[in-house]
Design an enzyme around this catalytic site. Structure first.
Site, mmCIF file in Angstrom:
data_model
loop_
_atom_site.group_PDB
_atom_site.id
_atom_site.type_symbol
_atom_site.label_atom_id
_atom_site.label_comp_id
_atom_site.label_asym_id
_atom_site.label_seq_id
_atom_site.Cartn_x
_atom_site.Cartn_y
_atom_site.Cartn_z
ATOM 1 N N ALA A 120 10.183 -8.213 -15.369
ATOM 2 C CA ALA A 120 9.185 -7.160 -15.157
ATOM 3 C C ALA A 120 9.156 -6.900 -13.652
ATOM 4 O O ALA A 120 8.366 -7.497 -12.909
ATOM 5 C CB ALA A 120 7.833 -7.622 -15.660
ATOM 6 N N THR A 133 1.382 -8.651 -8.343
ATOM 7 C CA THR A 133 2.345 -9.131 -9.352
ATOM 8 C C THR A 133 1.942 -8.582 -10.719
ATOM 9 O O THR A 133 1.129 -7.660 -10.806
ATOM 10 C CB THR A 133 2.438 -10.674 -9.322
ATOM 11 N N ASN A 134 2.503 -9.107 -11.790
ATOM 12 C CA ASN A 134 2.125 -8.664 -13.139
ATOM 13 C C ASN A 134 2.058 -9.872 -14.064
ATOM 14 O O ASN A 134 2.307 -11.000 -13.652
ATOM 15 C CB ASN A 134 3.107 -7.595 -13.646
ATOM 16 N N ARG A 135 1.751 -9.626 -15.336
ATOM 17 C CA ARG A 135 1.454 -10.727 -16.258
ATOM 18 C C ARG A 135 2.682 -11.344 -16.922
ATOM 19 O O ARG A 135 2.551 -12.162 -17.826
ATOM 20 C CB ARG A 135 0.518 -10.239 -17.367
#
Ligand code: CTP
Length: 405
Positions: A279, A213-215
């Protein structure tokens, strides 16, 4: 305490008359009822009441000048406030301020916001009897009424001049009551443009317990959805995994992976405005392991495949009437990257942010973005709360929406 005022955003504009002291009580009453209050004072209003008192009661900085000394980079505040508010009340409205509201003079924050506000407006004239009855004041009030402004008539009584007549400011309780009625009459009909917003990260499984995943926190997209809904738009929010609460009145579709987001967006792509703030992961596991991947002695190499580029697909299939907005997250050659996405993905606006810049990036706080328009416009915005950035983005984007008729 008036329930109808709870959670509402109200601008109280105070011009320079003796009745300004009653506005202090008005601000207190509105706050007590749960409204957020932004006070704007004309320079002359400072002669009667202090910004310190009003700032303390409203818990917000009181604004007077459009160009305050020692302030840089925030001259668009009048536009943001105009979009932010659910109602603007001018109380007291002096003869001088009334005439400026009619002719469109904008020489202070109050008069500038009055021109840019899209919310309903209410004025409460207060002045000496002869000024109130003068033909020019009567004409100005009837012009404002014709334009849809709610005018509260000044009651009769003893005036500051010692004369008796019409010209008093109505009691703060009565102004608050009328404000609540106006807000109820103007509650969004949700007949505005259809807006589709995506937000948050996506989560790509590797095996039953692990994922990539991402932030992204999702805050920016959620604030855009909230602001669009408050502006009367019909909003669908396609959200990746986040702990954020659904903004009131917004239809939420929860997804986990880029592929699920792709499917949800295509199912709702018949919108007037699409804002891709999510995102979206560019890669997913080439194959998701059915069982938990066990460690071995050597290194592990994961094979990843590309996910569908949702925004590019929307750009390729767009209609001329649709407004498409993408985000670009760049840490190097930011402008070049933003322009490449603007043209490569065939969108109307790209919102560029660089998470390494101060005040920008992931998380709930602030953001610092620059908008690049298809028509060549470049709009750098100062560091602002994400809620204000959302309003600013919609302020640029929404005028491009073609409405029937
Ligand atoms: N986006 C999308 N589908 C993807 C990846 C991104 O719709 N699979 C959208 C994002 O929501 C954003 C925009 O495209 O509005 C730009 O995304 P970004 O990740 O910054 O750029 P990429 O196109 O992925 O290019 P790069 O990673 O090379 O910067």
């Amino acid at each position: 305490m008036n329930q109808k005022l709870s959670g509402k955003r109200i601008i109280v504009g105070i011009s320079g008359g003796i009745a300004a002291y009653k506005s202090v009580e008005l601000v207190r009453l509105l706050r007590k009822s749960g409204a957020e209050v932004q006070v704007l004072m004309t320079p002359d209003a400072h002669r009667f009441v202090t910004p310190l008192t009003l700032g303390t009661l409203s818990e917000r900085e009181v604004l007077t000048e459009i160009f305050p000394p020692n302030q840089t980079g925030s001259w668009t505040k009048h536009v943001h406030l105009g979009l932010w508010a659910d109602l603007m009340i001018v109380a007291p409205a002096t003869a001088n301020t009334l005439s400026k509201l009619v002719t469109g003079v904008c020489d202070s924050m109050l008069t500038a916001v009055a021109l840019s506000a899209r919310c309903p407006m209410m004025v409460c004239p207060a002045m000496d009897h002869d000024m109130y009855e003068h033909a020019s004041t009567r004409d100005n009030l009837s012009t404002l009424r014709e334009r849809g402004v709610a005018v509260m008539d000044a009651p009769e009584g003893l005036l500051a001049s010692g004369l008796t007549g019409k010209g008093r400011l109505p009691e703060p309780e009565d102004i608050a009551e009328r404000a609540a009625g106006l807000l109820a009459d103007h509650s969004p009909t949700q007949a505005g443009p259809r807006v589709l917003v995506t937000a948050g990260p996506t989560r790509e499984s590797l095996d039953p317990v692990r994922y990539i995943t991402n932030r992204s926190s999702g805050t920016m997209g959620f604030e855009i959805a909230r602001a669009a809904q408050r502006m009367g738009c019909r909003v669908t929010l396609v959200a990746g995994p986040t702990a954020l609460e659904t903004p009131e009145g917004v239809t939420r579709v929860d997804v986990e992976t880029a592929r699920e987001m792709h499917a949800a967006v295509l199912a709702h792509r018949d919108a007037d405005v699409i804002v891709m703030a999510a995102a979206v992961a560019d890669y997913e596991a080439a194959s998701v392991s059915r069982d938990k991947i066990k460690k071995a002695d050597g290194d592990l190499v994961l094979q990843l495949s590309r996910t569908p580029d949702i925004l590019r697909e929307l750009g390729a299939r767009r209609t001329d009437d649709q407004v498409l907005v993408g985000f670009a997250l760049e840490t190097r050659d930011a402008e070049k990257g933003a322009l490449k996405k603007l043209h490569g993905k065939n969108v109307d606006w790209i919102v560029l942010n660089n998470p390494t810049e101060e005040g920008a990036g992931f998380g709930p706080g602030t953001n610092k973005v620059t908008l690049y328009g298809r028509d060549g416009r470049v709009e750098p915005l100062p560091v602002m709360s994400k809620a204000d950035v959302a309003l600013a983005i919609l302020g640029f984007v929404e005028p491009g929406v073609k409405r029937p008729g």
